[in-house]
Structures are given as structure tokens and as C-alpha cells.
Design a protein around this motif. Structure first.
Motif, PDB file in Angstrom:
ATOM      1  N   ARG A 295       0.824  -1.209   0.000  1.00  0.00           N
ATOM      2  CA  ARG A 295       0.000   0.000   0.000  1.00  0.00           C
ATOM      3  C   ARG A 295       0.852   1.251   0.000  1.00  0.00           C
ATOM      4  O   ARG A 295       0.601   2.206  -0.741  1.00  0.00           O
ATOM      5  N   VAL A 296       1.894   1.288   0.816  1.00  0.00           N
ATOM      6  CA  VAL A 296       2.783   2.448   0.904  1.00  0.00           C
ATOM      7  C   VAL A 296       3.488   2.706  -0.429  1.00  0.00           C
ATOM      8  O   VAL A 296       3.702   3.854  -0.821  1.00  0.00           O
ATOM      9  N   LEU A 297       3.815   1.640  -1.137  1.00  0.00           N
ATOM     10  CA  LEU A 297       4.502   1.777  -2.427  1.00  0.00           C
ATOM     11  C   LEU A 297       3.561   2.135  -3.567  1.00  0.00           C
ATOM     12  O   LEU A 297       4.020   2.395  -4.682  1.00  0.00           O
ATOM     13  N   GLY A 298       2.261   2.102  -3.319  1.00  0.00           N
ATOM     14  CA  GLY A 298       1.309   2.506  -4.340  1.00  0.00           C
ATOM     15  C   GLY A 298       0.658   1.383  -5.114  1.00  0.00           C
ATOM     16  O   GLY A 298       0.041   1.622  -6.157  1.00  0.00           O
ATOM     17  N   TYR A 299       0.749   0.155  -4.606  1.00  0.00           N
ATOM     18  CA  TYR A 299       0.084  -0.961  -5.269  1.00  0.00           C
ATOM     19  C   TYR A 299      -1.420  -0.865  -5.077  1.00  0.00           C
ATOM     20  O   TYR A 299      -1.892  -0.350  -4.067  1.00  0.00           O
ATOM     21  N   ARG A 300      -2.158  -1.399  -6.041  1.00  0.00           N
ATOM     22  CA  ARG A 300      -3.620  -1.420  -5.938  1.00  0.00           C
ATOM     23  C   ARG A 300      -4.167  -2.819  -5.685  1.00  0.00           C
ATOM     24  O   ARG A 300      -5.315  -2.970  -5.270  1.00  0.00           O
ATOM     25  N   ALA A 301      -3.374  -3.848  -5.937  1.00  0.00           N
ATOM     26  CA  ALA A 301      -3.803  -5.222  -5.685  1.00  0.00           C
ATOM     27  C   ALA A 301      -2.591  -6.089  -5.400  1.00  0.00           C
ATOM     28  O   ALA A 301      -1.478  -5.805  -5.877  1.00  0.00           O
TER      29      ALA A 301
ATOM     30  N   LEU B 213      -7.712 -12.743   5.547  1.00  0.00           N
ATOM     31  CA  LEU B 213      -7.886 -11.671   4.572  1.00  0.00           C
ATOM     32  C   LEU B 213      -9.312 -11.157   4.521  1.00  0.00           C
ATOM     33  O   LEU B 213      -9.551 -10.034   4.081  1.00  0.00           O
ATOM     34  N   SER B 214     -10.264 -11.952   4.983  1.00  0.00           N
ATOM     35  CA  SER B 214     -11.630 -11.451   5.014  1.00  0.00           C
ATOM     36  C   SER B 214     -11.735 -10.251   5.946  1.00  0.00           C
ATOM     37  O   SER B 214     -12.601  -9.394   5.780  1.00  0.00           O
ATOM     38  N   HIS B 215     -10.830 -10.154   6.932  1.00  0.00           N
ATOM     39  CA  HIS B 215     -10.770  -9.000   7.827  1.00  0.00           C
ATOM     40  C   HIS B 215      -9.744  -7.983   7.333  1.00  0.00           C
ATOM     41  O   HIS B 215     -10.024  -6.794   7.240  1.00  0.00           O
ATOM     42  N   LEU B 216      -8.558  -8.452   7.023  1.00  0.00           N
ATOM     43  CA  LEU B 216      -7.483  -7.557   6.586  1.00  0.00           C
ATOM     44  C   LEU B 216      -7.876  -6.770   5.345  1.00  0.00           C
ATOM     45  O   LEU B 216      -7.581  -5.580   5.224  1.00  0.00           O
ATOM     46  N   GLY B 217      -8.561  -7.418   4.420  1.00  0.00           N
ATOM     47  CA  GLY B 217      -8.908  -6.768   3.172  1.00  0.00           C
ATOM     48  C   GLY B 217      -9.826  -5.582   3.326  1.00  0.00           C
ATOM     49  O   GLY B 217      -9.863  -4.699   2.461  1.00  0.00           O
ATOM     50  N   LEU B 218     -10.550  -5.523   4.420  1.00  0.00           N
ATOM     51  CA  LEU B 218     -11.468  -4.411   4.628  1.00  0.00           C
ATOM     52  C   LEU B 218     -10.735  -3.109   4.920  1.00  0.00           C
ATOM     53  O   LEU B 218     -11.269  -2.029   4.714  1.00  0.00           O
ATOM     54  N   PHE B 219      -9.497  -3.218   5.400  1.00  0.00           N
ATOM     55  CA  PHE B 219      -8.796  -2.034   5.877  1.00  0.00           C
ATOM     56  C   PHE B 219      -7.414  -1.829   5.259  1.00  0.00           C
ATOM     57  O   PHE B 219      -6.743  -0.865   5.595  1.00  0.00           O
ATOM     58  N   SER B 220      -7.010  -2.700   4.363  1.00  0.00           N
ATOM     59  CA  SER B 220      -5.647  -2.636   3.842  1.00  0.00           C
ATOM     60  C   SER B 220      -5.459  -1.564   2.784  1.00  0.00           C
ATOM     61  O   SER B 220      -4.341  -1.141   2.513  1.00  0.00           O
ATOM     62  N   GLY B 221      -6.554  -1.130   2.143  1.00  0.00           N
ATOM     63  CA  GLY B 221      -6.420  -0.194   1.034  1.00  0.00           C
ATOM     64  C   GLY B 221      -6.072  -0.868  -0.273  1.00  0.00           C
ATOM     65  O   GLY B 221      -5.742  -0.204  -1.259  1.00  0.00           O
ATOM     66  N   LEU B 222      -6.124  -2.186  -0.314  1.00  0.00           N
ATOM     67  CA  LEU B 222      -5.773  -2.978  -1.488  1.00  0.00           C
ATOM     68  C   LEU B 222      -6.869  -3.991  -1.789  1.00  0.00           C
ATOM     69  O   LEU B 222      -7.641  -4.366  -0.907  1.00  0.00           O
ATOM     70  N   GLU B 223      -6.869  -4.462  -3.026  1.00  0.00           N
ATOM     71  CA  GLU B 223      -7.600  -5.689  -3.327  1.00  0.00           C
ATOM     72  C   GLU B 223      -6.640  -6.843  -3.091  1.00  0.00           C
ATOM     73  O   GLU B 223      -5.549  -6.884  -3.665  1.00  0.00           O
ATOM     74  N   LEU B 224      -7.028  -7.763  -2.231  1.00  0.00           N
ATOM     75  CA  LEU B 224      -6.184  -8.892  -1.860  1.00  0.00           C
ATOM     76  C   LEU B 224      -6.741 -10.175  -2.462  1.00  0.00           C
ATOM     77  O   LEU B 224      -7.943 -10.413  -2.410  1.00  0.00           O
ATOM     78  N   VAL B 225      -5.853 -10.978  -3.019  1.00  0.00           N
ATOM     79  CA  VAL B 225      -6.234 -12.203  -3.710  1.00  0.00           C
ATOM     80  C   VAL B 225      -5.595 -13.394  -3.011  1.00  0.00           C
ATOM     81  O   VAL B 225      -4.391 -13.386  -2.713  1.00  0.00           O
ATOM     82  N   VAL B 226      -6.374 -14.401  -2.745  1.00  0.00           N
ATOM     83  CA  VAL B 226      -5.872 -15.636  -2.144  1.00  0.00           C
ATOM     84  C   VAL B 226      -5.413 -16.565  -3.258  1.00  0.00           C
ATOM     85  O   VAL B 226      -6.212 -17.034  -4.068  1.00  0.00           O
ATOM     86  N   GLY B 227      -4.122 -16.810  -3.290  1.00  0.00           N
ATOM     87  CA  GLY B 227      -3.573 -17.672  -4.331  1.00  0.00           C
ATOM     88  C   GLY B 227      -2.685 -18.751  -3.752  1.00  0.00           C
ATOM     89  O   GLY B 227      -2.615 -18.960  -2.536  1.00  0.00           O
ATOM     90  N   ILE B 228      -1.995 -19.440  -4.640  1.00  0.00           N
ATOM     91  CA  ILE B 228      -1.108 -20.538  -4.262  1.00  0.00           C
ATOM     92  C   ILE B 228      -0.070 -20.690  -5.363  1.00  0.00           C
ATOM     93  O   ILE B 228      -0.347 -20.386  -6.526  1.00  0.00           O
ATOM     94  N   GLU B 229       1.133 -21.110  -5.007  1.00  0.00           N
ATOM     95  CA  GLU B 229       2.126 -21.489  -6.021  1.00  0.00           C
ATOM     96  C   GLU B 229       2.444 -22.968  -5.844  1.00  0.00           C
ATOM     97  O   GLU B 229       3.142 -23.359  -4.902  1.00  0.00           O
ATOM     98  N   LEU B 230       1.941 -23.777  -6.745  1.00  0.00           N
ATOM     99  CA  LEU B 230       2.228 -25.204  -6.706  1.00  0.00           C
ATOM    100  C   LEU B 230       3.694 -25.411  -7.056  1.00  0.00           C
ATOM    101  O   LEU B 230       4.162 -24.977  -8.108  1.00  0.00           O
ATOM    102  N   THR B 231       4.407 -26.104  -6.160  1.00  0.00           N
ATOM    103  CA  THR B 231       5.865 -26.154  -6.231  1.00  0.00           C
ATOM    104  C   THR B 231       6.351 -27.596  -6.151  1.00  0.00           C
ATOM    105  O   THR B 231       6.039 -28.313  -5.194  1.00  0.00           O
TER     106      THR B 231
END
Length: 225
Positions: free
Chosen positions: A25-31, A54-72
Motif C-alpha cells: 500500500r505504501v509503495l502505491g500498489y492497488r492489488a 484476509l476477510s478482515h485484513l482486506g477491509l482495511f488494507s487499502g488494497l484488493e487482496l487475492v488468495v492464491g497458491i504457487e504449486l511447487t
């Protein structure tokens, strides 16, 4: 700016999700997408942790937050099943850890990820023309990586993506705070890989389109206005 490749303390990153989101958020990201390393042993736990927080954090972070995964290091024969499984478990965005020269990834991983319809093939290394052509057909995005070692084949990936019309996105592969680049740093990664100014803008626009595409997979977590 949008960052679609990050790791937290839920795998091998050094930041809790809230700290990573705040820095973005500080760096100017939107998602921002959280895409911790996973296989069949830990994917459910990671997705549960992110989804519940994230259901709580996303309400106040100023960002759109996405739940993802990296299969490794998922064996190629199991890749399609794993992609389907993590989506059913709540992953909005699915990355696959591609055949980077900086790691001992099993041959066939790139092809398996593309055939399975992963959203992003991360740091795909010396990906073949046939694989890039299939990625274009299947709508799989190829990553231009900002991470040391993984970035060595960015020029190769970009050249083939141009040839076959495959879409690319920039990925910081964030593990520590300094891996999350400011705008000038992201642009440097893009131009250093050989992108034109226009291609850099297209890559950033592609990230936004991908967020829009995956937004409805179990919902996303956005700030309150």
C-alpha cells in the motif's frame, strides 16, 4: 501496480500478510496476491489461513487482496489434479513454479502446468516454442521474473511470448520486504528483459485483467471506501 507473486511466513517468506499488504500500500500498489509455496501436504492449511485472515485484513488494507497458491515441485502427472483441487479449496489464483534454471524443477512441469490451465507459469526458464504456443491457446500467463536467478531467462521468455502472442506479467516473487519493487524497479525489470515502454504497460494491464478474471473465484477481499 499489481503484484501477483508473493510469499509470506506461511511458506518461505519473512513477512506476515498484514506487513506485506501494508508495504504494498505504501509503495502505491492497488492489488496483491498471496501465493505461498504448496503441494498436496500443505495447500489446505495455507488457503485456510489466508482466507480466514484476509476477510478482515482486506477491509482495511487499502488494497484488493487475492488468495492464491504457487504449486511447487508437484510431479507433472499430478499437476492437473492439483490445480483442480486447490481451486476447489478456495484458491482464486494458481501459479505453478516453472522450470527455472535456479532450481531443480522436474522436466515436464511447464507443459503440465499449461495443460492443466494454471493462471500463471512462474519463471518458466528455457520454455519451448511449442509450450509458449500452447500457453497462448490456453490463456496461461508467462511470468517475467524480478528474482535473482529466475530472471536469467526473461529475455528468452519474452521473445517467444512475442512470437506466439502469449501474455506476460511481471512477478516480483516476493519473499522479503526489499523484493517488493517500487514503480521504477518494476519498470527496470521489464525494460531490462527487453520490453518496450508499450509492452511494459501491456504487462501491467494484463495483471489487472487477470485479477478481474479470477475475482469471482470465492470472492476477493477489498478495502472499504
Amino acid at each position: 501496480m499489481i503484484e501477483l507473486h508473493t510469499h509470506t511466513v506461511f511458506s518461505d517468506g519473512q513477512m506476515v500478510p498484514a506487513a506485506l499488504a501494508r508495504r504494498a500500500r505504501v509503495l502505491g500498489y492497488r492489488a496483491l496476491a498471496f501465493t505461498d509455496h504448496a503441494d498436496w501436504t500443505n495447500y489446505a492449511w495455507i488457503l485456510q489461513q489466508h482466507s480466514s485472515s484476509l476477510s478482515h485484513l482486506g477491509l482495511f488494507s487499502g488494497l484488493e487482496l487475492v488468495v492464491g497458491i504457487e504449486l511447487t515441485h508437484v510431479p507433472p502427472p499430478l499437476m492437473r489434479e492439483m490445480v483442480d483441487t486447490v481451486r476447489q479449496a478456495g484458491a482464486q489464483l494458481v501459479l505453478v513454479h516453472g522450470q527455472t534454471p535456479a532450481d531443480c524443477v522436474e522436466t515436464g512441469t511447464n507443459l503440465a502446468a499449461i495443460e492443466a490451465g494454471a493462471d500463471i507459469l512462474a519463471h518458466p526458464g528455457l520454455i519451448t516454442p511449442e509450450e509458449v504456443n500452447l500457453a497462448e491457446q490456453n490463456g496461461v500467463f508467462l511470468e517475467i521474473s524480478g528474482r535473482a536467478g529466475h530472471c536469467l531467462t526473461n529475455g528468452h521468455v519474452l521473445a517467444l511470448a512475442r512470437e506466439f502472442g502469449a501474455q506476460v506479467v511481471l512477478g516480483g516473487d516476493v519473499h522479503v520486504a526489499s523484493d517488493l519493487w517500487a514503480r521504477d524497479g518494476r519498470k527496470c525489470i521489464a525494460l531490462g528483459a527487453g520490453m518496450s515502454e508499450g509492452e511494459y504497460v501491456q504487462a501491467e494491464t494484463a495483471a489487472q485483467k487477470l485479477v478481474e478474471k479470477v475475482r469471482n473465484r470465492r470472492g476477493s477481499y477489498e478495502t472499504r471506501s
